[in-house]
Scaffold this motif. Sequence first.
Motif, PDB file in Angstrom:
ATOM      1  N   VAL A  45      23.810 -20.102   0.323  1.00  0.00           N
ATOM      2  CA  VAL A  45      24.948 -21.022   0.459  1.00  0.00           C
ATOM      3  C   VAL A  45      24.486 -22.477   0.589  1.00  0.00           C
ATOM      4  CG1 VAL A  45      26.847 -21.688   1.999  1.00  0.00           C
ATOM      5  CG2 VAL A  45      26.493 -19.285   1.426  1.00  0.00           C
ATOM      6  N   GLY A  46      23.415 -22.703   1.345  1.00  0.00           N
ATOM      7  CA  GLY A  46      23.012 -24.068   1.672  1.00  0.00           C
ATOM      8  C   GLY A  46      21.909 -24.678   0.844  1.00  0.00           C
ATOM      9  N   CYS A  47      21.365 -23.918  -0.122  1.00  0.00           N
ATOM     10  CA  CYS A  47      20.201 -24.433  -0.849  1.00  0.00           C
ATOM     11  C   CYS A  47      20.523 -25.659  -1.704  1.00  0.00           C
ATOM     12  CB  CYS A  47      19.553 -23.339  -1.696  1.00  0.00           C
ATOM     13  SG  CYS A  47      20.594 -22.737  -3.040  1.00  0.00           S
ATOM     14  N   GLY A  48      21.740 -25.788  -2.189  1.00  0.00           N
ATOM     15  CA  GLY A  48      22.091 -26.948  -3.004  1.00  0.00           C
ATOM     16  C   GLY A  48      22.001 -28.244  -2.223  1.00  0.00           C
ATOM     17  N   SER A  49      22.655 -28.288  -1.061  1.00  0.00           N
ATOM     18  CA  SER A  49      22.600 -29.513  -0.256  1.00  0.00           C
ATOM     19  C   SER A  49      21.199 -29.748   0.302  1.00  0.00           C
ATOM     20  CB  SER A  49      23.644 -29.477   0.866  1.00  0.00           C
ATOM     21  OG  SER A  49      23.418 -28.393   1.726  1.00  0.00           O
ATOM     22  N   ALA A  50      20.483 -28.665   0.649  1.00  0.00           N
ATOM     23  CA  ALA A  50      19.108 -28.824   1.147  1.00  0.00           C
ATOM     24  C   ALA A  50      18.201 -29.393   0.057  1.00  0.00           C
ATOM     25  CB  ALA A  50      18.561 -27.488   1.654  1.00  0.00           C
TER      26      ALA A  50
END
Length: 132
Positions: A45-50
């Motif tokens: 879920v968070g890999c894009g913003s990370a």
Amino acid sequence: MKIGLIVESGPEGAEKQVLPKLMEKLDIKATLSFATLGDKRRLIVGCGSAASSLLAEGCRKVMILWDLFPAWRTKGEKPCRRDDREAITAALKAARVPTGRVSLVCIKEELEAWLIADGRALSAVLSRKTHP
């Protein structure tokens, strides 16, 4: 060169301890910057913003590493590299991350197993002054 690493461990998890040792063994001269996202679901879920944040802070390349079949998986869950890759790619696209600057590394066995072949490396990571 600065490399961003997105991993599914906690802030001081195994990946953060093992990957610098692996880079050293491979004689890769790079500065590592970590985004520790806790578990596989949060990583997906968070890999894009990370990844976007790591690139913004000057990382030349970002690597996303996750376990295919983590030990803490949901009972009966079946691993699927394709499903994982598609979900990660969708998250990267939603965050407008250039996929050419991101590499995906799906780990079939847990990352810590990579060091078992070299007892000295394993000892260097796990030993403490009081408990060699």
